[in-house]
Scaffold this active site. Structure first.
Site, PDB file in Angstrom:
ATOM      1  N   LYS A 255       0.858  -1.190   0.000  1.00 15.45           N
ATOM      2  CA  LYS A 255       0.000   0.000   0.000  1.00 15.45           C
ATOM      3  C   LYS A 255       0.895   1.241   0.000  1.00 15.45           C
ATOM      4  O   LYS A 255       1.759   1.398   0.879  1.00 15.45           O
ATOM      5  CB  LYS A 255      -0.873  -0.038   1.247  1.00 15.45           C
ATOM      6  CG  LYS A 255      -2.215   0.605   1.097  1.00 15.45           C
ATOM      7  CD  LYS A 255      -2.951   0.394   2.413  1.00 15.45           C
ATOM      8  CE  LYS A 255      -4.372   0.791   2.362  1.00 15.45           C
ATOM      9  NZ  LYS A 255      -4.941   0.850   3.716  1.00 15.45           N
ATOM     10  N   VAL A 256       0.649   2.106  -0.968  1.00 13.78           N
ATOM     11  CA  VAL A 256       1.522   3.269  -1.207  1.00 13.78           C
ATOM     12  C   VAL A 256       0.658   4.535  -1.190  1.00 13.78           C
ATOM     13  O   VAL A 256      -0.408   4.556  -1.810  1.00 13.78           O
ATOM     14  CB  VAL A 256       2.189   3.119  -2.607  1.00 13.78           C
ATOM     15  CG1 VAL A 256       3.007   4.337  -2.961  1.00 13.78           C
ATOM     16  CG2 VAL A 256       3.032   1.846  -2.675  1.00 13.78           C
TER      17      VAL A 256
END
Ligand code: E4P
Length: 227
Positions: A96-97
């Site tokens: 997750k960015v």
């Protein structure tokens, strides 16, 4: 999988017991975690925070095929290091960015390496398009936080799904920050690919007072037949 295509349902939690419980219903497709959810569970009190987080995520990977683990670095080099580490733990992990320009660089890099990503903190259609073009596998627009800010979160989902219908983005739209059943209903009506749901809200979904009343009446009538 028992269906050709339906909206995927994820659990928004860092609690492994909750994941095991809902997964047992046979309807759970994934889990989303974030640093706030992990902090809420108090799971990082041990000597090694990384080891504790790894344990939590790996436990979830036993139950579902998709577990989002969020990087906490804000620069590309740090995101790359963290993301590669997470991805090495298990094939079910999705990195997750955050939706920043450094995040876009990371999305592009991870796509080139075959590492799956979920872009978090998406609040506009331009952000959604940029993340998809950079190579995100999933984008997460936060509907509840938009509602909290006096905007219409589900309007953003409608606009993104309309834009997506014109193109061939290999990028699923995940409705995040859901607060009530109406968010899930509208996510399905607009054709969103995934909805992530907090535990308390997930537990409300199978329940209807008329179902309970109906079961009681059937059982009462059955008792009369037996007499
Ligand atoms: C999911 O990936 C998000 O982290 C989550 O849905 C955020 O929800 P919140 O706005 O309730 O914190």
């Amino acid at each position: 999988m028992r269906y050709y295509f339906a909206m995927k349902l994820f659990l928004d939690t860092a609690n492994t017991d909750y994941v095991a419980e809902i997964a047992a219903w046979g309807v759970l497709d994934g889990v989303t975690t974030n640093p706030s959810l992990v902090a809420k569970e108090g799971t990082l009190r041990g000597v090694s925070r990384q080891a504790d987080f790894k344990k939590v995520v790996l436990e979830m990977c036993k139950h579902v095929p998709c577990v989002s683990a969020q990087v906490t670095s804000t620069d590309f080099a740090g995101m790359k290091k963290e993301g590669e580490e997470y991805a090495s733990w298990h094939k079910h992990i999705v990195v997750k960015v955050p939706m920043t320009t450094e995040g876009l660089k990371a999305l592009s890099y991870f796509r080139s390496k075959g590492i799956k990503t979920n872009t978090t903190l998406v609040f506009s259609v331009p952000q959604a398009i940029l993340a998809a073009k950079a190579g995100a596998n999933i984008i997460s627009p936060f509907v509840g936080r938009l509602d909290d800010a006096g905007e219409d979160g589900m309007k953003l989902i409608k606009e993104i799904m309309e834009a997506w219908s014109h193109y061939g983005f290999d990028c699923e739209v995940l409705v995040a920050s859901t607060r009530h059943p109406g968010h899930i209903v509208d996510a399905a009506r607009y054709g969103a690919h995934i909805c992530t749901i907090p535990y308390d809200l997930f537990k409300k979904l199978p329940v209807h007072p008329l179902t309970d009343a109906g079961i009681k009446r059937f059982l009462d009538d059955w008792e009369k037949v037996k007499k």
